[in-house]
Design a protein around this motif. Structure first.
Motif, PDB file in Angstrom:
ATOM      1  N   TYR A 251     -29.318  39.302 -33.385  1.00 30.42           N
ATOM      2  CA  TYR A 251     -30.125  38.102 -33.107  1.00 30.42           C
ATOM      3  C   TYR A 251     -29.693  36.950 -34.023  1.00 30.42           C
ATOM      4  CZ  TYR A 251     -34.045  34.869 -33.440  1.00 30.42           C
ATOM      5  OH  TYR A 251     -34.813  33.730 -33.477  1.00 30.42           O
ATOM      6  N   ILE A 252     -29.555  37.234 -35.321  1.00 34.93           N
ATOM      7  CA  ILE A 252     -29.145  36.192 -36.273  1.00 34.93           C
ATOM      8  C   ILE A 252     -27.783  35.627 -35.883  1.00 34.93           C
ATOM      9  CG2 ILE A 252     -28.466  35.774 -38.662  1.00 34.93           C
ATOM     10  CD1 ILE A 252     -30.619  37.841 -39.468  1.00 34.93           C
TER      11      ILE A 252
ATOM     12  N   PHE B  43     -34.482  32.282 -42.645  1.00 35.33           N
ATOM     13  CA  PHE B  43     -33.745  32.646 -41.434  1.00 35.33           C
ATOM     14  C   PHE B  43     -33.280  34.090 -41.458  1.00 35.33           C
ATOM     15  CE2 PHE B  43     -29.583  32.715 -39.131  1.00 35.33           C
ATOM     16  CZ  PHE B  43     -30.116  32.591 -37.857  1.00 35.33           C
ATOM     17  N   ASN B  44     -32.818  34.556 -42.625  1.00 40.74           N
ATOM     18  CA  ASN B  44     -32.268  35.904 -42.731  1.00 40.74           C
ATOM     19  C   ASN B  44     -33.234  36.862 -43.425  1.00 40.74           C
ATOM     20  OD1 ASN B  44     -30.347  37.888 -42.362  1.00 40.74           O
ATOM     21  ND2 ASN B  44     -29.288  37.457 -44.287  1.00 40.74           N
ATOM     22  N   SER B  45     -34.518  36.547 -43.360  1.00 42.15           N
ATOM     23  CA  SER B  45     -35.509  37.390 -44.027  1.00 42.15           C
ATOM     24  C   SER B  45     -36.245  38.255 -43.016  1.00 42.15           C
ATOM     25  CB  SER B  45     -36.511  36.513 -44.787  1.00 42.15           C
ATOM     26  OG  SER B  45     -37.240  35.698 -43.887  1.00 42.15           O
ATOM     27  N   GLY B  46     -37.009  39.184 -43.525  1.00 41.23           N
ATOM     28  CA  GLY B  46     -37.824  40.020 -42.660  1.00 41.23           C
ATOM     29  C   GLY B  46     -37.007  41.050 -41.908  1.00 41.23           C
ATOM     30  N   ASN B  47     -37.458  41.356 -40.693  1.00 40.85           N
ATOM     31  CA  ASN B  47     -36.834  42.422 -39.911  1.00 40.85           C
ATOM     32  C   ASN B  47     -35.988  41.891 -38.760  1.00 40.85           C
ATOM     33  OD1 ASN B  47     -38.093  44.495 -41.439  1.00 40.85           O
ATOM     34  ND2 ASN B  47     -39.999  44.123 -40.328  1.00 40.85           N
ATOM     35  N   LYS B  48     -35.482  40.682 -38.883  1.00 38.53           N
ATOM     36  CA  LYS B  48     -34.659  40.116 -37.813  1.00 38.53           C
ATOM     37  C   LYS B  48     -33.392  40.950 -37.648  1.00 38.53           C
ATOM     38  CE  LYS B  48     -36.100  35.293 -38.536  1.00 38.53           C
ATOM     39  NZ  LYS B  48     -36.857  35.436 -39.787  1.00 38.53           N
TER      40      LYS B  48
ATOM     41  N   TYR C 239     -30.640  41.253 -27.709  1.00 37.41           N
ATOM     42  CA  TYR C 239     -31.337  41.285 -28.988  1.00 37.41           C
ATOM     43  C   TYR C 239     -32.183  40.034 -29.182  1.00 37.41           C
ATOM     44  CZ  TYR C 239     -28.441  45.257 -30.169  1.00 37.41           C
ATOM     45  OH  TYR C 239     -27.838  46.492 -30.166  1.00 37.41           O
ATOM     46  N   ILE C 240     -33.419  40.240 -29.596  1.00 38.99           N
ATOM     47  CA  ILE C 240     -34.298  39.141 -29.939  1.00 38.99           C
ATOM     48  C   ILE C 240     -34.642  39.264 -31.421  1.00 38.99           C
ATOM     49  CG2 ILE C 240     -35.215  38.837 -27.617  1.00 38.99           C
ATOM     50  CD1 ILE C 240     -37.672  40.447 -28.469  1.00 38.99           C
ATOM     51  N   GLU C 241     -35.567  38.470 -31.880  1.00 39.45           N
ATOM     52  CA  GLU C 241     -35.813  38.369 -33.321  1.00 39.45           C
ATOM     53  C   GLU C 241     -36.111  39.699 -33.987  1.00 39.45           C
ATOM     54  OE1 GLU C 241     -38.593  35.794 -36.423  1.00 39.45           O
ATOM     55  OE2 GLU C 241     -38.498  35.280 -34.315  1.00 39.45           O
ATOM     56  N   ASN C 242     -36.927  40.535 -33.355  1.00 39.47           N
ATOM     57  CA  ASN C 242     -37.360  41.763 -34.031  1.00 39.47           C
ATOM     58  C   ASN C 242     -37.054  43.028 -33.226  1.00 39.47           C
ATOM     59  OD1 ASN C 242     -39.118  41.263 -31.996  1.00 39.47           O
ATOM     60  ND2 ASN C 242     -40.976  41.225 -33.254  1.00 39.47           N
ATOM     61  N   GLY C 243     -35.976  42.985 -32.464  1.00 35.89           N
ATOM     62  CA  GLY C 243     -35.614  44.177 -31.705  1.00 35.89           C
ATOM     63  C   GLY C 243     -34.770  43.819 -30.509  1.00 35.89           C
ATOM     64  N   ASN C 244     -34.993  44.526 -29.401  1.00 32.21           N
ATOM     65  CA  ASN C 244     -34.271  44.166 -28.188  1.00 32.21           C
ATOM     66  C   ASN C 244     -35.218  44.192 -27.001  1.00 32.21           C
ATOM     67  OD1 ASN C 244     -34.232  46.955 -27.059  1.00 32.21           O
ATOM     68  ND2 ASN C 244     -32.918  47.361 -28.815  1.00 32.21           N
TER      69      ASN C 244
END
Length: 202
Positions: free
Chosen positions: A21-22, A12-17, A87-92
């Motif tokens: 968004y989180i 859930f808190n990995s990558g470029n999120k 904000y969405i998963e990888n930006g806005n």
């Protein structure tokens, strides 16, 4: 006492999120917990309460999530428009584009379904609940929905959709109101299920 466990996937808190968004997803999930704690307090069966809270709690949670990601939770008088960023998963993304994505995803989902079983119906009706929530949010901020949802005519569920929306908007939320909304959501599910599983419509 009610005990609720929120299970968070390790990815859930990995990558470029993005952080916003989180946090918005956590606000969504904690809204469900809030509803569980404050409604149907006389009932002890967790699954029974979960069932009765649908679709109210999904509508409530998507509204809270949307408000958070637009910065409205702590600044409710902030002016927003369909061009506001969220904000969405990888930006806005602009609010208008976000609504279009929900609209497009719903249409893609129903166009790709071959068999309407119980799990599929639950996903479809949950997405409908999200769309009711978005519609209510837009009404609250006097924004015109650029992508009003259009259900397949043969489903014949527009009346139930509008009734759920009206109940949420025009009434204080009570247990009896949740039960009424739940009954309408079940009617939507039954209409969709029986249309696709009735041999006369196959």
């Amino acid at each position: 006492n009610k005990h609720t466990i929120l299970i968070i996937d390790k990815d859930f808190n990995s990558g470029n999120k993005s952080r916003r968004y989180i946090e918005s997803i956590l606000y969504h999930e904690f809204t469900h917990i809030y509803d569980h704690v404050n409604l149907f307090t006389n009932k002890t069966d967790f699954q029974e309460v979960t069932n009765l809270l649908f679709p109210y709690t999904e509508i409530h949670a998507i509204i809270v999530e949307t408000k958070y990601t637009l910065g409205l939770i702590y600044n409710p008088k902030k002016e927003i428009s369909l061009s506001s960023n969220l904000y969405i998963e990888n930006g806005n993304i602009k609010l208008k584009e976000h609504i279009q994505n929900i609209y497009d995803n719903f249409n893609a989902m129903i166009s790709e379904i071959d068999v309407y079983n119980d799990d599929v119906i639950i996903n479809v009706v949950t997405t409908i609940a999200y769309y009711i929530g978005i519609s209510i949010f837009l009404d609250e901020y006097k924004l015109i929905n650029p992508y009003p949802i259009e259900f397949p005519e043969e489903w014949n569920i527009d009346e139930e959709f509008n009734q759920i929306k009206t109940l949420y908007q025009n009434n204080e939320i009570t247990e009896s109101l949740c039960e009424e909304m739940n009954s309408l959501a079940n009617e939507i599910a039954k209409k969709i299920y029986y249309y696709y599983n009735d041999s006369d419509n196959s």
